[in-house]
Design a protein around this motif. Structure first.
Motif, PDB file in Angstrom:
ATOM      1  N   LEU A  81      40.363 -50.132  25.767  1.00 55.60           N
ATOM      2  CA  LEU A  81      39.133 -50.409  25.022  1.00 55.60           C
ATOM      3  C   LEU A  81      39.199 -49.843  23.606  1.00 55.60           C
ATOM      4  N   GLU A  82      39.678 -48.621  23.482  1.00 53.71           N
ATOM      5  CA  GLU A  82      39.767 -47.991  22.161  1.00 53.71           C
ATOM      6  C   GLU A  82      40.782 -48.699  21.266  1.00 53.71           C
ATOM      7  N   GLU A  83      41.819 -49.251  21.863  1.00 51.80           N
ATOM      8  CA  GLU A  83      42.851 -49.945  21.098  1.00 51.80           C
ATOM      9  C   GLU A  83      42.282 -51.162  20.351  1.00 51.80           C
ATOM     10  N   ILE A  84      41.269 -51.811  20.922  1.00 54.08           N
ATOM     11  CA  ILE A  84      40.662 -52.988  20.296  1.00 54.08           C
ATOM     12  C   ILE A  84      39.303 -52.620  19.675  1.00 54.08           C
ATOM     13  N   LYS A  85      39.081 -51.332  19.479  1.00 53.10           N
ATOM     14  CA  LYS A  85      37.914 -50.834  18.741  1.00 53.10           C
ATOM     15  C   LYS A  85      36.562 -51.042  19.441  1.00 53.10           C
ATOM     16  N   ALA A  86      36.527 -50.911  20.771  1.00 52.73           N
ATOM     17  CA  ALA A  86      35.232 -50.886  21.460  1.00 52.73           C
ATOM     18  C   ALA A  86      34.511 -49.624  21.030  1.00 52.73           C
ATOM     19  N   HIS A  87      33.187 -49.629  21.120  1.00 50.92           N
ATOM     20  CA  HIS A  87      32.446 -48.426  20.779  1.00 50.92           C
ATOM     21  C   HIS A  87      31.400 -48.138  21.842  1.00 50.92           C
ATOM     22  N   ASP A  88      30.828 -46.935  21.777  1.00 54.94           N
ATOM     23  CA  ASP A  88      29.829 -46.474  22.745  1.00 54.94           C
ATOM     24  C   ASP A  88      30.328 -46.624  24.177  1.00 54.94           C
ATOM     25  N   ILE A  89      31.530 -46.155  24.427  1.00 58.39           N
ATOM     26  CA  ILE A  89      32.115 -46.243  25.767  1.00 58.39           C
ATOM     27  C   ILE A  89      31.477 -45.181  26.655  1.00 58.39           C
TER      28      ILE A  89
END
Length: 108
Positions: A14-22
């Motif tokens: 998720l962080e690799e594709i710049k998801a936020h508020d995980i």
């Protein structure tokens, strides 16, 4: 694969594709169907789809199973079923409207 390792793989994907508020929520006291829910936000339907694809690829590459993916047609809210972990990838407006964090935390 144990849940903790699976969660680490998912978060990295998720962080690799710049998801936020995980947000990772342990639901073992509420249901026996799965152990954790991960909720992440994306900025567009294109990004929700990319995030879901990346999660699937990384989990499969690590030897995990992807049981199903729902919501790919609209892209507002994608659900990736990984067995012990369910991943919800949502647009911010959809996430705010359904407020899954409050629903699962209030019951926990």
């Amino acid at each position: 694969m144990n849940s903790e390792k699976l969660i680490t793989i998912i978060i990295d994907a998720l962080e690799e594709i710049k998801a936020h508020d995980i947000d990772v929520i342990n639901v073992t006291k509420i249901t026996s169907m799965f152990e954790h829910i991960i909720i992440a936000s994306a900025d567009s339907t294109r990004q929700t789809k990319s995030l879901a694809n990346n999660v699937q690829e990384k989990v499969k590459a690590a030897g995990g199973n992807v049981f199903s993916v729902e919501g790919e047609q609209s892209g507002d809210w994608l659900l990736v079923d990984l067995g012990d972990v369910i991943v919800h990838i949502m647009l911010p407006a959809v996430r705010e409207y359904y407020n899954l964090q409050a629903l699962w935390r209030e019951r926990n």
